[in-house]
Design a protein around this motif. Structure first.
Motif, short mmCIF file in Angstrom:
data_model
loop_
_atom_site.label_atom_id
_atom_site.label_comp_id
_atom_site.label_asym_id
_atom_site.label_seq_id
_atom_site.Cartn_x
_atom_site.Cartn_y
_atom_site.Cartn_z
N ARG A 117 0.85 -1.18 0.00
CA ARG A 117 0.00 0.00 0.00
C ARG A 117 0.89 1.24 0.00
NH1 ARG A 117 -2.22 -0.25 6.32
NH2 ARG A 117 -0.37 0.69 7.28
N SER A 119 0.82 5.48 1.37
CA SER A 119 0.16 6.49 2.17
C SER A 119 0.45 7.86 1.57
CB SER A 119 0.67 6.47 3.61
OG SER A 119 0.48 5.23 4.20
N GLN A 129 -3.93 9.21 4.04
CA GLN A 129 -4.85 8.16 3.58
C GLN A 129 -4.03 7.08 2.89
OE1 GLN A 129 -8.66 8.61 3.24
NE2 GLN A 129 -8.58 6.41 2.92
N HIS A 130 -4.41 5.83 3.16
CA HIS A 130 -3.77 4.69 2.48
C HIS A 130 -4.50 4.36 1.17
CE1 HIS A 130 -1.50 4.04 6.08
NE2 HIS A 130 -2.49 3.50 6.77
N LEU A 132 -4.37 0.96 -1.74
CA LEU A 132 -3.81 -0.36 -2.05
C LEU A 132 -3.34 -0.40 -3.50
CD1 LEU A 132 -3.53 -3.22 -0.67
CD2 LEU A 132 -5.60 -3.85 -1.95
N TYR A 204 -9.97 -0.88 2.04
CA TYR A 204 -9.42 0.41 1.60
C TYR A 204 -10.39 1.08 0.64
CZ TYR A 204 -4.96 -1.01 3.63
OH TYR A 204 -3.99 -1.41 4.50
#
Length: 342
Positions: A117, A119, A129-130, A132, A204
Motif C-alpha cells: 500500500r 500512504s 490516507q492509504h 492499495l 481500503y
C-alpha cells in the motif's frame, strides 16, 4: 576521511526491458468502471491524522534532531503487519498541486497476503490516507501485489516501485481509483477483487492498478530502492541494491524514459546495509540502517570525501522536498517521515 565508496562499475548488468503485457488495458477497464480521482481530492477527505514530532523513539540519540518529522497514527505505529519502506514527494512528481509525501508499506503477514500500500500524507495538515496497489487483468479483475516495495519515486503522474528480483513496477496516478464512486460501501474488509458484484480492497477506499513494468534483462541485480535526482537540467531515476553484510551493493542512474533500458552510469557504493540513495548537485547521500534499536547513519560522498552524519533508527528510502532530504523509518512505534538539511 578519504572516500572509500562510489566506485564506477560496469553498467550493463543493470539493463531493463519493458514488460507492459496487458497491464494498461486492465487498469483502464477498472478506471472506466470505478472512476478516477486526484491526490488533492484524496487528501481533502483523508481519514487518518499524523502527529508533529510524534514517536520520538525513532529519533534515538540523534543530535541534532531532524529539522522536522511527522509520525503516523497510533494504529499504524503499533501494527506488526505493515512496514514503511519507500518515500517520494509531490516535488518529485511536479504534477501534484499540493505538498505531499507518499510512503510505501509492505505486508508482513501472520496469515494470508495483503500486498503493498501507499500512504499520501499532507505536511500542511498531517492528514493522510492509504491506497492499495493492485495488479489488474485485461478483464478488469485485480489482485494484491506480493513484493517488498523497498523504494518508490514519482515523476509526473507515474509512480515507480522497486520490485526486488524483477526490476520496477509502474503505476499511473491518473488511475487513482475511489471505490466510493462505484458503490455505497467499501466491500468486505477480508477480500480483494471483484466478488458478488462489488469491488473489494481489504476495506481500503482507494486502489491504484499497475500500468507498466520494467524487468531486469539478466538475473542477479536486486532493485531495493528508488529515487529521483532533480538537481540537474535533466532529472534522472536512481535505483540500487541493499546488501546486508556486503559493501558491494550497486547504485545506477537512468533517464526518466528508461530509453534503451541501460543506465547512464553505475557505481559500487562500498557500504553494507544501504536502504536508500540519491544524488543531488553532485553529492551522493546514502541511508544506512543499523537495526531496530540503534541509530542509522547518513553517508555523504562529496568531492572525494566521505562524511558521516547522524540519522534516526531504521531509515529507508530518500527524497528531496522543500530543500531538505527526507526519509521514512520502519520499525514499530518508531515510524516517522523526517527531514534534514542537505
Amino acid at each position: 576521511m578519504a572516500d572509500a565508496g562510489m566506485v564506477p562499475t560496469d553498467k550493463s548488468p543493470y539493463a531493463l526491458n519493458r514488460a507492459s503485457g496487458d497491464l494498461a488495458e486492465g487498469a483502464q477497464k477498472l478506471a472506466e468502471e470505478i472512476g478516477s480521482t486526484s491526490v488533492e481530492a484524496l487528501l481533502a477527505t483523508a481519514n487518518r491524522t499524523g502527529r508533529n514530532k510524534g514517536a520520538p523513539g525513532a529519533i534515538g540519540d540523534m543530535r541534532p534532531k531532524p529539522a522536522a518529522w511527522y509520525a503516523f497514527d497510533d494504529k499504524d505505529q503499533d501494527t506488526a503487519d505493515w512496514y514503511p519502506q519507500g518515500l517520494t514527494c509531490g516535488e518529485d512528481s511536479g504534477e501534484i498541486g499540493v505538498p505531499v509525501f507518499v510512503a510505501s508499506w509492505y505486508f508482513k503477514p501472520q496469515v494470508g497476503e495483503r500486498g503493498i500500500r501507499v500512504s499520501f500524507l499532507s505536511p500542511r495538515t498531517l492528514r493522510y490516507q492509504h491506497a492499495l496497489l493492485v495488479e489488474a487483468a485485461q478483464d478488469g479483475s485485480y489482485a494484491p501485489i506480493d513484493i517488498h516495495a523497498g523504494g518508490i519515486a514519482l515523476h509526473g503522474d507515474l509512480l515507480y516501485v522497486a520490485d526486488t528480483a524483477n526490476g520496477l513496477r509502474v503505476f499511473d496516478l491518473n488511475h487513482l481509483l475511489d471505490l466510493r464512486t462505484a458503490q455505497n460501501d467499501l466491500g468486505d474488509p477480508t477480500r480483494v477483487g471483484r466478488h458478488g458484484g462489488k469491488f473489494h480492497a481489504f476495506g481500503y477506499r482507494y486502489i491504484v492498478p499497475q500500468t507498466d513494468a520494467w524487468q531486469v534483462a539478466q538475473a542477479g541485480p536486486k532493485f531495493s530502492f528508488v529515487s529521483i535526482d532533480r538537481s540537474g537540467a535533466t532529472p534522472q531515476l536512481i535505483t540500487g541494491e541493499y546488501r546486508e553484510n556486503d559493501p558491494g551493493g550497486w547504485v545506477a542512474r537512468w533517464d526518466l524514459d528508461l530509453a534503451g533500458g541501460e543506465p547512464n552510469d553505475a557505481f559500487v557504493m562500498g557500504h553494507p546495509k544501504i536502504q536508500g540513495a540519491i544524488s543531488w548537485n553532485g553529492t551522493w547521500y546514502l541511508s544506512q540502517a543499523a537495526g531496530s534499536t540503534a541509530n542509522g547513519k547518513l553517508l555523504v560522498h562529496a568531492d572525494g570525501e566521505l562524511l558521516t552524519r547522524p540519522f534516526p533508527i531504521g531509515p529507508e528510502d530518500l527524497t528531496v522536498q522543500g530543500g531538505k532530504l527526507w526519509s521514512v523509518t520502519e520499525f514499530r512505534n518508531k515510524r516517522v517521515i523526517f527531514g534534514v538539511s542537505l
